[in-house]
Design a protein around this motif. Structure first.
Motif, PDB file in Angstrom:
ATOM      1  N   GLU A  52       2.111   2.346  -9.030  1.00  0.00           N
ATOM      2  CA  GLU A  52       3.128   1.509  -9.671  1.00  0.00           C
ATOM      3  C   GLU A  52       4.080   0.947  -8.613  1.00  0.00           C
ATOM      4  O   GLU A  52       4.430  -0.229  -8.637  1.00  0.00           O
ATOM      5  CB  GLU A  52       3.909   2.351 -10.695  1.00  0.00           C
ATOM      6  CG  GLU A  52       4.892   1.549 -11.537  1.00  0.00           C
ATOM      7  CD  GLU A  52       5.876   2.439 -12.308  1.00  0.00           C
ATOM      8  OE1 GLU A  52       5.699   3.675 -12.349  1.00  0.00           O
ATOM      9  OE2 GLU A  52       6.862   1.876 -12.849  1.00  0.00           O
ATOM     10  N   GLU A  53       4.487   1.797  -7.663  1.00  0.00           N
ATOM     11  CA  GLU A  53       5.423   1.369  -6.616  1.00  0.00           C
ATOM     12  C   GLU A  53       4.817   0.250  -5.774  1.00  0.00           C
ATOM     13  O   GLU A  53       5.457  -0.771  -5.517  1.00  0.00           O
ATOM     14  CB  GLU A  53       5.800   2.572  -5.735  1.00  0.00           C
ATOM     15  CG  GLU A  53       6.748   2.182  -4.610  1.00  0.00           C
ATOM     16  CD  GLU A  53       7.240   3.378  -3.780  1.00  0.00           C
ATOM     17  OE1 GLU A  53       7.388   4.484  -4.344  1.00  0.00           O
ATOM     18  OE2 GLU A  53       7.487   3.179  -2.579  1.00  0.00           O
ATOM     19  N   THR A  54       3.557   0.436  -5.358  1.00  0.00           N
ATOM     20  CA  THR A  54       2.896  -0.566  -4.526  1.00  0.00           C
ATOM     21  C   THR A  54       2.785  -1.895  -5.266  1.00  0.00           C
ATOM     22  O   THR A  54       3.155  -2.947  -4.742  1.00  0.00           O
ATOM     23  CB  THR A  54       1.486  -0.079  -4.121  1.00  0.00           C
ATOM     24  OG1 THR A  54       1.627   1.188  -3.475  1.00  0.00           O
ATOM     25  CG2 THR A  54       0.796  -1.056  -3.202  1.00  0.00           C
ATOM     26  N   ARG A  55       2.322  -1.836  -6.509  1.00  0.00           N
ATOM     27  CA  ARG A  55       2.152  -3.049  -7.290  1.00  0.00           C
ATOM     28  C   ARG A  55       3.505  -3.762  -7.456  1.00  0.00           C
ATOM     29  O   ARG A  55       3.616  -4.964  -7.262  1.00  0.00           O
ATOM     30  CB  ARG A  55       1.565  -2.706  -8.660  1.00  0.00           C
ATOM     31  CG  ARG A  55       1.135  -3.915  -9.457  1.00  0.00           C
ATOM     32  CD  ARG A  55       0.674  -3.530 -10.854  1.00  0.00           C
ATOM     33  NE  ARG A  55      -0.462  -2.633 -10.840  1.00  0.00           N
ATOM     34  CZ  ARG A  55      -0.645  -1.633 -11.709  1.00  0.00           C
ATOM     35  NH1 ARG A  55       0.237  -1.409 -12.663  1.00  0.00           N
ATOM     36  NH2 ARG A  55      -1.718  -0.866 -11.636  1.00  0.00           N
ATOM     37  N   PHE A  56       4.539  -2.987  -7.761  1.00  0.00           N
ATOM     38  CA  PHE A  56       5.877  -3.541  -7.963  1.00  0.00           C
ATOM     39  C   PHE A  56       6.389  -4.220  -6.690  1.00  0.00           C
ATOM     40  O   PHE A  56       6.886  -5.349  -6.734  1.00  0.00           O
ATOM     41  CB  PHE A  56       6.824  -2.412  -8.399  1.00  0.00           C
ATOM     42  CG  PHE A  56       8.266  -2.815  -8.481  1.00  0.00           C
ATOM     43  CD1 PHE A  56       8.744  -3.499  -9.586  1.00  0.00           C
ATOM     44  CD2 PHE A  56       9.144  -2.522  -7.448  1.00  0.00           C
ATOM     45  CE1 PHE A  56      10.080  -3.879  -9.665  1.00  0.00           C
ATOM     46  CE2 PHE A  56      10.478  -2.896  -7.516  1.00  0.00           C
ATOM     47  CZ  PHE A  56      10.950  -3.580  -8.622  1.00  0.00           C
ATOM     48  N   LEU A  57       6.253  -3.552  -5.551  1.00  0.00           N
ATOM     49  CA  LEU A  57       6.801  -4.109  -4.304  1.00  0.00           C
ATOM     50  C   LEU A  57       6.015  -5.328  -3.832  1.00  0.00           C
ATOM     51  O   LEU A  57       6.606  -6.292  -3.325  1.00  0.00           O
ATOM     52  CB  LEU A  57       6.842  -3.035  -3.206  1.00  0.00           C
ATOM     53  CG  LEU A  57       7.835  -1.888  -3.445  1.00  0.00           C
ATOM     54  CD1 LEU A  57       7.766  -0.876  -2.315  1.00  0.00           C
ATOM     55  CD2 LEU A  57       9.272  -2.410  -3.610  1.00  0.00           C
TER      56      LEU A  57
END
Lengths: 270, 270
Positions: free
Chosen positions: A81-86
């Motif tokens: 989720e963090e990677t996709r968001f950033l």
């Protein structure tokens, strides 16, 4: 008068109470009274809540043993989720139309959206949760929403350092620093009653280039005999070396900005 | 890969997803995929979540029928909780030590606490939920956390009007107004790209005396061809008549402030 809850409904109620107050410790007694159920029953229910939160991968439900014990929800952001968001955020921000005078980047239309700020806050909170933070500190204005979201996630108060001296804040502590970007002397001001001395603080800001403002915040925290245990920045224009030296954790990196050539490249620090 | 959830766990997961994104519409398809369960099953689960949220009296779970339909959590603050909260807050703030120069009240140590801001945000959101709000608008600095909490509760973006003109914000719209408290001319500035024109906005601020700032915000919104559909203020020093005329909803009223006599009385507007 207390409502009668079925087990399923208790699971819902417990999930609501725990996850809507991240990092707040609730006692079993509190839940037992609120939901009119035996502590042993609540304990079984909490186990189910824990399973469901951990399957969703949005945090952990942590039991604190002992007399002052209880249970709390510790939010986190999973790596995917963090990677996709950033990646998405970096893409949205890398629009040359966003370049403003002095090679800054217009970001407020995006970072003031609660959904965006909330995730940024949860990411910063996850990174610094082990540091026993007493306050999240930011400097007005643009970093306030994400700093507030971080403070909410950590369940600690927010402190906002003002630029210039405010007469309506009672006794204030004032420090000056030299802004590296425009060589001006800037004043910072913080009300004496804003925070307790001898605290551990996490500094959050939306944008950093040079370290002038951070130096200003450092001298301010010295006046409050407080220690900066972490610095979280959304977009950094500094070298990785500088960030490492200064213990700055930045989510995005400004790789290239050129108004004349209409080039802006912001990349995630993965 | 999706996790397998038991019914109890689905209740927890659904409660988390719904209540952590207030006023966001989720489709049954989304939940069905995420939790690997039939839509009819999800529908039954949602009914249980609804029961549990409504027994806790923290909001409503609302189903939106039709093709673009789904389900959302609409937070609210029940009357007893609201009264208790405002009475306690008024008491804490009514400390003569809080009087600062110019007869302002030092409040940031309290209103920057996430727990306090969150409840204020939920109260404002409950009051204005019917108004189809597009943006929450505030003016820097002290109202930002409560305005952000309101925006989060309503699931709309926040807009922060700046004092003075900011060169790092790209094209800005600037207006001037006369501050009634000190007769100075003040400038306000807002980046052209901060909000869409023809919007309905809710103005949130921490403190109001006179209506100078509000008049400034009104002219700013006129420049954006936008309509102020509500004004929520934490502490108002204005008469009830003025507030009624200006459509201002204030949670607390500053009844008396006298630095020399060390008297400060703030009361809830119940």
């Amino acid at each position: 008068m207390y409502m009668k809850y079925k087990r399923n409904e208790r699971i819902g109620a417990l999930t609501y109470m725990l996850t809507n107050s991240p990092n707040k410790i609730f006692t079993y007694n509190y839940f037992s009274e609120k939901l009119d159920a035996a502590k042993s029953t609540i304990s079984e229910d909490i186990f189910i809540v824990k399973e469901s939160i951990e399957k969703l991968d949005v945090g952990n439900v942590v039991t604190i043993p002992g007399a002052s014990g209880g249970v709390k929800f510790v939010p986190k952001v999973n790596k995917i989720e963090e990677t996709r968001f950033l990646v998405e955020l970096a893409e949205k921000l890398s629009d040359p139309e966003r370049i403003t005078a002095g090679e800054f980047v217009f970001m407020t239309d995006i970072i003031y959206s609660p959904n965006v700020s909330e995730v940024i806050g949860r990411i910063f909170a996850s990174r610094f949760i082990e540091q026993d933070i007493d306050y999240v500190v930011t400097i007005e204005t643009k970093g306030i929403p994400m700093a507030f979201a971080t403070a909410r996630s950590l369940n600690v108060p927010l402190v906002v350092i003002r630029k210039d001296i405010k007469v309506t804040e009672g006794a204030t502590v004032n420090v000056n620093y030299v802004s590296k970007s425009n060589k001006n002397i800037q004043s910072l001001s913080l009300a004496r009653n804003s925070m307790k001395e001898h605290s551990k603080v996490l500094v959050i800001d939306d944008f950093m280039r040079g370290g002038g403002t951070l130096a200003g915040i450092r001298s301010m925290m010295k006046e409050f005999k407080s220690e900066i245990v972490g610095v979280g920045v959304l977009v950094s224009r500094n070298s990785e070396e500088f960030n490492r030296e200064q213990n700055i954790s930045s989510l995005l990196r400004l790789d290239e900005i050129d108004e004349a050539e209409e080039r802006l490249t912001i990349v995630p620090n993965l």
